[in-house]
Design an enzyme around this catalytic site. Structure first.
Site, PDB file in Angstrom:
ATOM      1  N   ASP A 155       0.878  -1.171   0.000  1.00 51.91           N
ATOM      2  CA  ASP A 155       0.000   0.000   0.000  1.00 51.91           C
ATOM      3  C   ASP A 155       0.917   1.223   0.000  1.00 51.91           C
ATOM      4  O   ASP A 155       1.975   1.209   0.620  1.00 51.91           O
ATOM      5  CB  ASP A 155      -0.843  -0.078   1.288  1.00 51.91           C
ATOM      6  N   LEU A 156       0.532   2.257  -0.719  1.00 52.53           N
ATOM      7  CA  LEU A 156       1.386   3.450  -0.750  1.00 52.53           C
ATOM      8  C   LEU A 156       1.078   4.307   0.478  1.00 52.53           C
ATOM      9  O   LEU A 156      -0.081   4.684   0.692  1.00 52.53           O
ATOM     10  CB  LEU A 156       1.144   4.258  -2.020  1.00 52.53           C
ATOM     11  N   ASP A 177      -4.563   2.420  -4.240  1.00 52.30           N
ATOM     12  CA  ASP A 177      -3.097   2.418  -4.176  1.00 52.30           C
ATOM     13  C   ASP A 177      -2.583   1.110  -3.590  1.00 52.30           C
ATOM     14  O   ASP A 177      -1.540   1.085  -2.954  1.00 52.30           O
ATOM     15  CB  ASP A 177      -2.611   3.622  -3.357  1.00 52.30           C
TER      16      ASP A 177
END
Ligand code: C2E
Ligand code: MG
Ligand code: MG
Length: 479
Positions: free
Chosen positions: A74-75, A117
């Site tokens: 996950d960003l 994301d």
């Protein structure tokens, strides 16, 4: 006869043409079908597999023999990217992440964008360590990419790794474990995290805190405990530190080390922290302005609010001399917004409160910070007190820190003093104040008011000699 031959030849030619047309059409059809299938399996922005395709690939991989690792990514700062640099930049960042994953994954990997994301990578025939190394490579590569869109400084990942093990019953469970490991890495701001059953317990505790802390605080169920700060030369009470307590929570959830980081995440720390300051000041007043109290202030509270105004207003309202309130901050406050932190510290100093640097030695411990910010006191983390017990080098290190503090005009406190022996050694090393279970555990204000000068110190200092590189004298055995 001739006419028959012509008719047969013509018919055969017609059949051949029809067959060719049919074959060509069906070839085109199957081409289109496979294109359509590929499109249905593909994330249009990045060209990676989409969630549905990943689920199919995961089911196949899960039922095949051999090791299997699942990496969930996950960003960490994607919302900021979208908010500050715009959605086009956000899309470009997602493409860069996809490209980086492709570059570092082996050809056997299935790489997907799960939506938003979030990304997932299946790594067949990989060990835990190899999967973690893959994550590290991707993180480093993204951090050092020079082709990020304008306005995007860096891309940070949170990554969780789960491996198919005997107790993992299904492909769906493997995916959930990867997701939970990723969430843990994100919420604790750690590097890539490997799933373990302990993480589930840790996430359960976090969920419990998230759902109950606000209600407990609003219902007035948080309290302050006071731990004595003792003068190392005389053994007398020199003040106290206020520590948050959540009495109706036993176990991990009730420990400030667990619930304060979550209060920071949710923003609740701003209200809790304000109450801590007001309650500590009210307590100083109830003790007839005789005992100074130090309060811990978290980074978010310090930087997100008009902190110095809050302190000034609270002091005026409580009618307490400002020098009786001390503010404890950690180095993490100083790292990000150095200029802002410097301004707030100046304002606090102008108000007349003292500033302590807490947990010294656990963060960056940069000399430049310490010189720049001009603290009144340095609190040496308990890890150093423990290290002193273990080796002579530990004692030497403590001596150096104490000397450094004194040469910069700071008083020095040792935290986490648990034994008479430690207290005596610290006394000999020249520390100014002591705090720890050996001198007094955190307790009620009444207990603080009834504090008796510490015998631990007055008795022990004479019967112990410290062992350092210089002295090489064996310490006597004080319990
Ligand atoms: P801290 O500020 O470094 O506080 C000292 C911690 O060490 C306290 O843990 C205290 O109970 C514990 N302690 C004291 N003497 C000893 C000892 O001899 N041995 C050992 N092993 N531990 C000792 P506590 O109360 O669990 O608090 C943990 C941390 O939570 C604090 O570390 C502080 O960073 C944070 N905290 C506590 N109250 C507040 C608060 O009101 N606001 C904020 N922002 N943070 C707080
Ligand atoms: Mg503290
Ligand atoms: Mg501390």
């Amino acid at each position: 006869m001739e006419l028959e031959a012509v008719i047969i030849t013509t018919s055969l030619a017609a059949i051949a043409v029809t067959a060719i047309v049919f074959l060509t059409r069906s070839y085109r059809l199957s081409e289109r079908l496979s294109e359509a299938r590929q499109q249905a399996d593909t994330d249009t922005l990045t060209g990676l597999l989409n969630r549905g395709a990943l689920n199919n690939a995961l089911r196949d991989a899960f039922s095949a023999p051999g090791a299997l690792q699942l990496v969930y990514i996950d960003l960490a700062n994607f919302k900021d990217v979208n908010d500050t640099a715009g959605h086009e930049a956000g899309d470009a960042v997602l493409e860069k992440v996809a490209d980086t994953l492709r570059r570092h994954a082996p050809s056997t990997a299935s790489i997907s964008r799960m939506g938003g994301d979030e990304f997932c990578v299946l790594l067949p025939d990989h060990t835990d360590l190899e999967a973690l190394e893959f994550c590290e490579r991707v993180c480093t590569s993204l951090k050092t990419r020079s082709d990020l869109p304008d306005g995007v400084e860096s891309v940070d990942l949170s990554a969780g790794v789960a491996s198919r093990s005997e107790d993992c019953q299904s492909a769906e469970e493997l995916l959930r474990r990867g997701d939970r490991a990723m969430y843990h890495s994100k919420s604790c701001r750690l590097g890539p995290e490997l799933y373990s059953a302990n993480l589930d317990e840790s996430l359960r505790v976090r969920r419990e805190i998230r759902s109950e802390l606000g209600t407990a605080f609003n219902a007035g169920r948080l309290q302050l405990a006071y731990q004595p700060l003792v003068n190392a030369r005389t053994g007398e009470l020199a003040g106290a530190e206020a520590l948050l307590r959540w009495p109706d929570k036993i176990g991990r959830a009730g420990s400030p080390g667990e619930f304060i980081p979550i209060a920071e995440e949710t923003g609740l720390i701003v209200d809790i922290g304000k109450w801590v300051i007001q309650e500590a000041l009210a307590q100083i007043a109830r003790m007839d302005n005789k005992i100074a109290i130090a309060v811990n202030v978290s980074t978010r509270q310090f930087l997100d609010t008009d902190f110095s105004t809050l302190v000034a207003d609270s002091i005026i309202e409580a009618g307490v001399p400002p020098n009786l309130l001390k503010i404890e901050i950690t180095e993490s406050v100083l790292i990000t917004y150095t200029e802002k932190a410097a301004r707030i510290l100046r304002e606090l100093r102008d108000i007349g409160v003292q500033i302590l640097l807490d947990d010294f030695g656990t963060g960056y411990s940069s000399l430049s910070y310490i010189q720049k910010f001009d603290f009144d006191m340095l609190k040496i983390d308990r890890a150093f007190v423990r290290a002193m017990d273990k080796s002579r080098a530990g004692g030497d290190l403590l001596r150096s820190i104490i000397n450094m503090g004194h040469s910069l005009d700071m008083e020095v406190v040792a935290e986490g003093v648990e034994t008479r022996r430690q207290a005596a050694m610290l006394q000999l090393l020249g520390v100014d104040y002591l705090q720890g279970f050996a001198l007094g555990a955190p307790g009620t204000a009444d207990k603080l008011l009834n504090f008796q000068p510490s015998e631990t110190l007055t008795k022990s200092s004479n019967d112990i000699q410290i062992q350092t590189e210089d002295s090489k004298i064996k310490p006597s055995s004080v319990a």
